[in-house]
Design an enzyme around this catalytic site. Structure first.
Site, short mmCIF file in Angstrom:
data_model
loop_
_atom_site.label_atom_id
_atom_site.label_comp_id
_atom_site.label_asym_id
_atom_site.label_seq_id
_atom_site.Cartn_x
_atom_site.Cartn_y
_atom_site.Cartn_z
CE LYS A 112 -4.37 -1.58 1.53
NZ LYS A 112 -4.49 -1.95 2.94
CG HIS A 115 -1.86 6.92 3.52
ND1 HIS A 115 -2.12 7.54 4.72
CD2 HIS A 115 -2.21 5.62 3.67
CE1 HIS A 115 -2.61 6.66 5.55
NE2 HIS A 115 -2.67 5.49 4.96
CG HIS A 118 1.17 5.28 6.70
ND1 HIS A 118 0.56 4.85 5.55
CD2 HIS A 118 0.80 4.41 7.66
CE1 HIS A 118 -0.15 3.75 5.82
NE2 HIS A 118 -0.02 3.47 7.09
N1 ARG Z 1 -0.81 -0.65 9.82
C1 ARG Z 1 -1.83 0.12 10.49
C2 ARG Z 1 -2.39 1.18 9.55
O1 ARG Z 1 -1.72 1.61 8.65
C3 ARG Z 1 -1.32 0.80 11.73
C4 ARG Z 1 -0.80 -0.12 12.78
C5 ARG Z 1 -0.66 0.56 14.11
N2 ARG Z 1 -0.04 -0.23 15.14
C6 ARG Z 1 -0.62 -1.23 15.79
N3 ARG Z 1 0.09 -1.88 16.69
N4 ARG Z 1 -1.85 -1.57 15.58
O2 ARG Z 1 -3.52 1.61 9.73
#
Ligand code: ARG
Length: 346
Positions: A112, A115, A118
């Site tokens: 992905k 963005h 992030h």
């Molecule tokens: N990968 C997830 C996202 O982009 C965020 C993860 C955040 N960390 C966690 N331990 N859940 O939405």
């Protein structure tokens, strides 16, 4: 260290007989500290102006300018020296010296794009890392990769049908995105492709070397792009352990839940009922697949056991507020006191 008042008193008392510590007063418009010389006039039989002028010549304190003005001795702290001194003191201020802080931030998803959301958590998380480190804490920066889910089966299927290695190497993430979009539109009307994707997804799960190899390639492609951003922001992570790492650690979480009588079945799915103002936490779907929160529970235990953190921060967008509320609640129900040190920095 900043007791200029005492410093001035100690230097001036040798010159001004009968000087009292309280004679040194702080800041007015002309200076930082001053000594009015009127009270010495009677004893010394000189005018306050002359007393101040003589004293100004006799007193010399490093880093402080001394001047006489209308019967007052004015002291001005030199700014440059003060700033250097202040900064060095702050630099030595390490109140979190023996503390460990885990910071889960940026946490990108495989295949992905990186963005704007992030970027936010990357910048905020990176800043928090720097601040905690500066305060003396041992910081563990974690990129909790989104590297688990059935979508990767679709991606493998698409790559084998329409992609090739040279183009992937050349176009990187753009190629992956395009393949994924094509997979979606074609799988909608083609049950064969959809079934094929499910097969690949299962193969990744069972550790089939070819499927895992392709997936690792997609992972590397995604991280290559993210790392360009990290490099520009001067950010480094201590760990890139993502969701896939925790899949085989979910059963241990289920055992803990079971032991406490927290694991309930609902239409074939495993759930944990939470308080009234929250929907239940979904641990495992009826088809056997573990869910996001289950892997986060496993990750929480892993971090607690491996880093023994004093704080564990999740720098994640606010739309995951409910997820983290549920996560912390489940840990609270499990009776883990360290759950109180977990914070969602939304
Ligand atoms: N990968 C997830 C996202 O982009 C965020 C993860 C955040 N960390 C966690 N331990 N859940 O939405």
């Amino acid at each position: 260290m900043f007791d200029y008042k005492t410093l001035i008193y100690e230097s001036a008392k040798n010159v001004l007989d009968g000087l009292d510590p309280s004679d040194v007063t702080a800041a007015d418009a002309f200076c930082d500290y001053c000594i009015p010389c009127f009270k010495f006039a009677k004893i010394l039989r000189k005018s306050p102006m002359i007393i101040a002028a003589d004293a100004a010549k006799a007193i010399s304190i490093e880093g402080i300018k001394t001047e006489a003005l209308n019967g007052y001795l004015n002291f001005t702290v030199e700014r440059e020296g003060f700033i250097a001194h202040a900064l060095s003191e702050i630099g030595e201020y390490k109140p979190l010296e023996d503390k460990t802080v885990c910071l889960d931030y940026s946490s990108v998803n495989i295949a992905k794009p990186f963005h704007i959301g992030h970027l936010m958590t990357t910048v905020i998380g990176g800043s928090l890392c720097n601040i905690y480190r500066e305060l003396g804490a041992k910081v563990v920066g974690i990129n909790h990769l989104g590297d688990w889910g059935t979508q990767f089966g679709g991606l493998i299927s698409a790559y084998r049908r329409w992609g090739d290695e040279a183009r992937l190497n050349e176009r990187g993430l753009d190629e992956l995105l395009e393949l994924y979009v094509r997979y979606h539109s074609e799988a909608e009307n083609d049950e064969v492709i959809a079934a094929e994707a499910r097969e690949w997804s299962k193969k990744i799960e069972s550790g089939d070397p070819y499927a895992v190899g392709l997936f690792e390639k997609f992972k590397a492609t995604t991280l290559e792009q993210a790392k360009k951003v990290y490099k520009r922001l001067n950010i480094e992570f201590d760990s890139y352990l993502g969701e896939s790492f925790y899949v085989d650690k979910v059963p241990a979480v289920e055992q803990r839940l079971e032991k406490k009588g927290l694991l309930k079945m609902s239409d074939g799915a495993e759930i944990v009922e939470l308080s009234d103002d929250m929907p239940p936490a979904l641990i495992r779907r009826s088809d056997g697949a573990s869910l996001y929160i289950a892997r986060d529970l496993a990750a929480a235990y892993y971090r607690h056991e491996n880093y023994d953190f004093d704080k564990c921060l999740y720098v994640v967008a606010s739309h995951q507020a409910l997820h983290f509320k549920q996560l912390f609640k489940v840990l609270e129900l499990l009776g883990e006191p360290w759950e109180r040190e977990m914070i969602h920095v939304s």
